[in-house]
Design a protein around this motif. Sequence first.
Motif, PDB file in Angstrom:
ATOM      1  N   GLY A 136      -7.316  91.699  55.360  1.00 51.60           N
ATOM      2  CA  GLY A 136      -6.859  90.330  55.527  1.00 51.60           C
ATOM      3  C   GLY A 136      -6.049  90.039  57.622  1.00 51.60           C
ATOM      4  N   ALA A 137      -5.043  89.703  57.217  1.00 46.60           N
ATOM      5  CA  ALA A 137      -4.514  89.708  58.683  1.00 46.60           C
ATOM      6  C   ALA A 137      -3.592  88.758  58.935  1.00 46.60           C
ATOM      7  N   VAL A 138      -2.474  89.528  59.368  1.00 50.97           N
ATOM      8  CA  VAL A 138      -1.145  89.170  59.803  1.00 50.97           C
ATOM      9  C   VAL A 138      -1.038  88.726  61.672  1.00 50.97           C
ATOM     10  N   SER A 139      -0.124  87.846  61.864  1.00 54.57           N
ATOM     11  CA  SER A 139       0.537  87.571  62.619  1.00 54.57           C
ATOM     12  C   SER A 139       2.102  87.810  62.595  1.00 54.57           C
ATOM     13  N   VAL A 140       2.155  88.025  64.347  1.00 53.95           N
ATOM     14  CA  VAL A 140       3.640  87.756  64.747  1.00 53.95           C
ATOM     15  C   VAL A 140       3.665  87.278  65.834  1.00 53.95           C
ATOM     16  N   PHE A 141       5.075  86.417  65.651  1.00 48.74           N
ATOM     17  CA  PHE A 141       5.485  85.273  66.659  1.00 48.74           C
ATOM     18  C   PHE A 141       6.883  86.064  67.150  1.00 48.74           C
ATOM     19  N   TRP A 142       6.685  85.515  68.076  1.00 53.20           N
ATOM     20  CA  TRP A 142       8.303  86.175  68.398  1.00 53.20           C
ATOM     21  C   TRP A 142       8.546  85.561  69.798  1.00 53.20           C
ATOM     22  N   VAL A 143       9.945  85.134  69.607  1.00 47.93           N
ATOM     23  CA  VAL A 143      10.665  84.177  71.404  1.00 47.93           C
ATOM     24  C   VAL A 143      12.403  84.679  71.022  1.00 47.93           C
ATOM     25  N   SER A 144      12.316  84.276  72.083  1.00 43.67           N
ATOM     26  CA  SER A 144      13.548  85.403  72.907  1.00 43.67           C
ATOM     27  C   SER A 144      14.412  83.754  73.364  1.00 43.67           C
ATOM     28  N   ALA A 145      16.029  84.295  73.083  1.00 45.03           N
ATOM     29  CA  ALA A 145      16.926  83.183  73.669  1.00 45.03           C
ATOM     30  C   ALA A 145      17.765  83.948  74.083  1.00 45.03           C
ATOM     31  N   GLY A 146      18.730  83.554  75.611  1.00 37.93           N
ATOM     32  CA  GLY A 146      19.200  84.477  76.476  1.00 37.93           C
ATOM     33  C   GLY A 146      20.211  83.058  75.889  1.00 37.93           C
ATOM     34  N   PRO A 147      21.464  83.685  76.660  1.00 38.07           N
ATOM     35  CA  PRO A 147      23.001  83.743  76.081  1.00 38.07           C
ATOM     36  C   PRO A 147      23.133  82.056  76.960  1.00 38.07           C
ATOM     37  N   THR A 148      22.873  81.149  78.010  1.00 43.04           N
ATOM     38  CA  THR A 148      22.449  80.200  78.211  1.00 43.04           C
ATOM     39  C   THR A 148      22.140  79.494  77.719  1.00 43.04           C
ATOM     40  N   GLY A 149      21.124  79.092  76.955  1.00 38.47           N
ATOM     41  CA  GLY A 149      19.789  78.938  76.055  1.00 38.47           C
ATOM     42  C   GLY A 149      18.733  78.241  76.441  1.00 38.47           C
ATOM     43  N   LEU A 150      18.283  79.029  77.286  1.00 36.20           N
ATOM     44  CA  LEU A 150      17.316  79.458  77.694  1.00 36.20           C
ATOM     45  C   LEU A 150      16.085  80.234  77.164  1.00 36.20           C
TER      46      LEU A 150
END
Length: 118
Positions: free
Chosen positions: A41-55
């Motif tokens: 099989g295959a698994v993809s891990v995605f991530w994103v970060s969001a700072g307190p100023t909305g960046l």
Amino acid sequence: PIAVSTGEPAKEKKKVYVTTALVKVPVRHLVLVPGPDGHRGAVSVFWVSAGPTGLFSDVRRERHEVILPADSAGPSSTAVLSWESRIEATDPTARVSVAVWDEVGGEAGFRVIRPAVR
């Protein structure tokens, strides 16, 4: 039913903080296809970060091929797969969103890690 744990953000260079995240996925929740060399099989891990100023950071993706012996796969499996990811953010208080996608079964799980939870 994914689990995500993180370490404390560490300043790596000016305006870059790095957090190590450990993602765990129980094998019984993945769809694996039997083959001559085991279940795949295959698994993809995605991530994103969001700072307190909305960046927001760019969305990152890590793809992981899964090959397991027949006795480690299936709905009664107690095996857990884990992957460690390095997450960069511009602020140590950034929230991190993590998604895990089973590429064969099409199911996905999501987690948000807030700074207070770390």
